[in-house]
Write an enzyme that holds these catalytic residues in place. Structure first.
Site, mmCIF file in Angstrom:
data_model
loop_
_atom_site.group_PDB
_atom_site.id
_atom_site.type_symbol
_atom_site.label_atom_id
_atom_site.label_comp_id
_atom_site.label_asym_id
_atom_site.label_seq_id
_atom_site.Cartn_x
_atom_site.Cartn_y
_atom_site.Cartn_z
ATOM 1 N N PRO A 9 0.785 -1.228 0.000
ATOM 2 C CA PRO A 9 0.000 0.000 0.000
ATOM 3 C C PRO A 9 0.823 1.287 0.000
ATOM 4 O O PRO A 9 1.856 1.373 0.654
ATOM 5 C CB PRO A 9 -0.836 -0.096 1.287
ATOM 6 C CG PRO A 9 -0.157 -1.115 2.115
ATOM 7 C CD PRO A 9 0.497 -2.066 1.158
ATOM 8 N N ASN A 10 0.313 2.240 -0.762
ATOM 9 C CA ASN A 10 0.857 3.602 -0.862
ATOM 10 C C ASN A 10 2.136 3.701 -1.685
ATOM 11 O O ASN A 10 2.629 4.807 -1.925
ATOM 12 C CB ASN A 10 1.070 4.233 0.527
ATOM 13 C CG ASN A 10 -0.222 4.300 1.312
ATOM 14 O OD1 ASN A 10 -1.207 4.831 0.814
ATOM 15 N ND2 ASN A 10 -0.250 3.725 2.507
ATOM 16 N N ARG A 17 4.111 11.128 -2.280
ATOM 17 C CA ARG A 17 4.064 10.981 -0.822
ATOM 18 C C ARG A 17 5.411 11.348 -0.176
ATOM 19 O O ARG A 17 6.472 10.992 -0.713
ATOM 20 C CB ARG A 17 3.676 9.537 -0.428
ATOM 21 C CG ARG A 17 4.790 8.530 -0.646
ATOM 22 C CD ARG A 17 4.408 7.090 -0.355
ATOM 23 N NE ARG A 17 4.211 6.773 1.040
ATOM 24 C CZ ARG A 17 4.413 5.557 1.551
ATOM 25 N NH1 ARG A 17 4.827 4.552 0.782
ATOM 26 N NH2 ARG A 17 4.199 5.331 2.822
ATOM 27 N N TYR A 22 10.851 9.549 0.916
ATOM 28 C CA TYR A 22 10.887 8.555 -0.173
ATOM 29 C C TYR A 22 11.498 9.077 -1.473
ATOM 30 O O TYR A 22 11.700 8.293 -2.397
ATOM 31 C CB TYR A 22 9.470 8.025 -0.434
ATOM 32 C CG TYR A 22 8.902 7.261 0.744
ATOM 33 C CD1 TYR A 22 9.390 6.003 1.078
ATOM 34 C CD2 TYR A 22 7.904 7.812 1.544
ATOM 35 C CE1 TYR A 22 8.899 5.307 2.169
ATOM 36 C CE2 TYR A 22 7.393 7.120 2.635
ATOM 37 C CZ TYR A 22 7.895 5.873 2.948
ATOM 38 O OH TYR A 22 7.410 5.187 4.028
ATOM 39 N N ASN A 74 7.812 -5.807 -0.998
ATOM 40 C CA ASN A 74 7.830 -4.652 -0.107
ATOM 41 C C ASN A 74 6.414 -4.556 0.451
ATOM 42 O O ASN A 74 5.525 -4.002 -0.196
ATOM 43 C CB ASN A 74 8.216 -3.367 -0.843
ATOM 44 C CG ASN A 74 8.307 -2.186 0.101
ATOM 45 O OD1 ASN A 74 7.835 -2.262 1.244
ATOM 46 N ND2 ASN A 74 8.911 -1.098 -0.340
ATOM 47 N N ALA A 77 3.289 -0.757 4.806
ATOM 48 C CA ALA A 77 2.828 -0.707 6.202
ATOM 49 C C ALA A 77 2.387 -2.077 6.719
ATOM 50 O O ALA A 77 2.422 -2.321 7.935
ATOM 51 C CB ALA A 77 1.700 0.308 6.344
ATOM 52 N N GLU A 98 12.457 -9.788 1.484
ATOM 53 C CA GLU A 98 11.746 -8.568 1.898
ATOM 54 C C GLU A 98 12.598 -7.342 1.550
ATOM 55 O O GLU A 98 13.815 -7.373 1.738
ATOM 56 C CB GLU A 98 11.566 -8.642 3.421
ATOM 57 C CG GLU A 98 10.970 -7.421 4.037
ATOM 58 C CD GLU A 98 11.272 -7.324 5.541
ATOM 59 O OE1 GLU A 98 12.173 -8.021 6.065
ATOM 60 O OE2 GLU A 98 10.605 -6.511 6.181
ATOM 61 N N HIS A 100 12.705 -2.822 1.633
ATOM 62 C CA HIS A 100 12.141 -1.520 1.993
ATOM 63 C C HIS A 100 13.027 -0.436 1.414
ATOM 64 O O HIS A 100 14.252 -0.574 1.406
ATOM 65 C CB HIS A 100 12.074 -1.341 3.515
ATOM 66 C CG HIS A 100 11.206 -2.351 4.162
ATOM 67 N ND1 HIS A 100 9.834 -2.285 4.123
ATOM 68 C CD2 HIS A 100 11.519 -3.495 4.814
ATOM 69 C CE1 HIS A 100 9.341 -3.341 4.738
ATOM 70 N NE2 HIS A 100 10.334 -4.093 5.169
ATOM 71 N N ARG A 107 13.550 4.830 11.479
ATOM 72 C CA ARG A 107 12.537 5.853 11.197
ATOM 73 C C ARG A 107 12.014 6.414 12.518
ATOM 74 O O ARG A 107 12.177 5.796 13.586
ATOM 75 C CB ARG A 107 11.387 5.247 10.372
ATOM 76 C CG ARG A 107 11.794 4.779 8.964
ATOM 77 C CD ARG A 107 11.683 5.858 7.922
ATOM 78 N NE ARG A 107 10.368 6.431 7.809
ATOM 79 C CZ ARG A 107 9.419 6.023 6.945
ATOM 80 N NH1 ARG A 107 9.660 5.004 6.139
ATOM 81 N NH2 ARG A 107 8.262 6.647 6.877
HETATM 82 C C1 DQA Z 1 8.311 1.070 3.457
HETATM 83 C C2 DQA Z 1 8.422 1.353 4.962
HETATM 84 C C3 DQA Z 1 7.075 1.172 5.653
HETATM 85 O O1 DQA Z 1 7.197 1.439 7.041
HETATM 86 C C4 DQA Z 1 6.050 2.126 5.067
HETATM 87 O O2 DQA Z 1 4.791 1.889 5.649
HETATM 88 C C5 DQA Z 1 5.996 2.095 3.589
HETATM 89 C C6 DQA Z 1 7.224 1.925 2.818
HETATM 90 C C7 DQA Z 1 9.620 1.336 2.731
HETATM 91 O O3 DQA Z 1 9.741 0.869 1.590
HETATM 92 O O4 DQA Z 1 10.508 2.013 3.245
HETATM 93 O O5 DQA Z 1 4.940 2.315 2.999
HETATM 94 O O6 DQA Z 1 7.995 -0.308 3.298
#
Ligand code: DQA
Length: 148
Positions: A9-10, A17, A22, A74, A77, A98, A100, A107
């Site tokens: 998501p997102n 965003r 990012y 990835n 959240a 995994e 990120h 963070r």
């Molecule tokens: C993320 C880190 C997560 O905490 C966050 O919710 C994201 C992106 C990252 O790629 O750094 O949406 O997975």
């Protein structure tokens, strides 16, 4: 080699965003980057993004039936609380890495330090933006020595 990349998501909002976290690159830039890596390393790649936990779980199940060789995820959240995605990764028995973009352990928000997905994955790469995905791909295809 058939590799599936799942973005949670997102991540479709990259470039819009929280740019200070990012960066300016868009989700399309990420997809182009991943496709060019796939070409360079001669792998078949599908890139999937969803904002829905159910769709991500269904995609993981589908990967089993489609005999995908490896997965890079990835979970965004969902990383921090989705036991259902953890179970789905365990269920399909496909090597899963995994990734990120950011270093979730450094963070600001404490909830990001909780990672319920990590234990279902063979390895995690994080904190290097798009390069985190490259490292995961190199690891999956057995070219770890190319990771700097
Ligand atoms: C993320 C880190 C997560 O905490 C966050 O919710 C994201 C992106 C990252 O790629 O750094 O949406 O997975």
């Amino acid at each position: 080699m058939n590799i599936l990349i799942i973005n949670g998501p997102n991540l479709n909002m990259l470039g819009i965003r929280e740019k200070e976290i990012y960066g300016n690159n868009t989700y399309n830039d990420l997809v182009h980057y991943l496709k060019s890596l796939a070409k360079m390393y001669n792998v078949n790649l599908e890139v999937f993004q969803s904002n829905s936990e159910a769709e991500i779980i269904n995609k993981l199940h589908e990967a089993y039936f489609n005999k995908v060789d490896g997965i890079i995820i990835n979970p965004a959240a969902f990383t921090h609380y989705s036991y259902a995605i953890y179970d789905a990764i365990k269920a399909i028995n496909i090597k899963t890495i995994e990734v990120h973009l950011t270093n979730i352990y450094e963070r600001e928000e404490d909830f990001r330090k909780t990672n319920v997905i990590k234990a279902a994955c063979s390895k995690s790469f994080y904190g290097k933006g798009f390069i985190s995905y490259k490292e995961a791909l190199l690891y999956l295809i057995g070219e770890e020595n190319e990771i700097s």
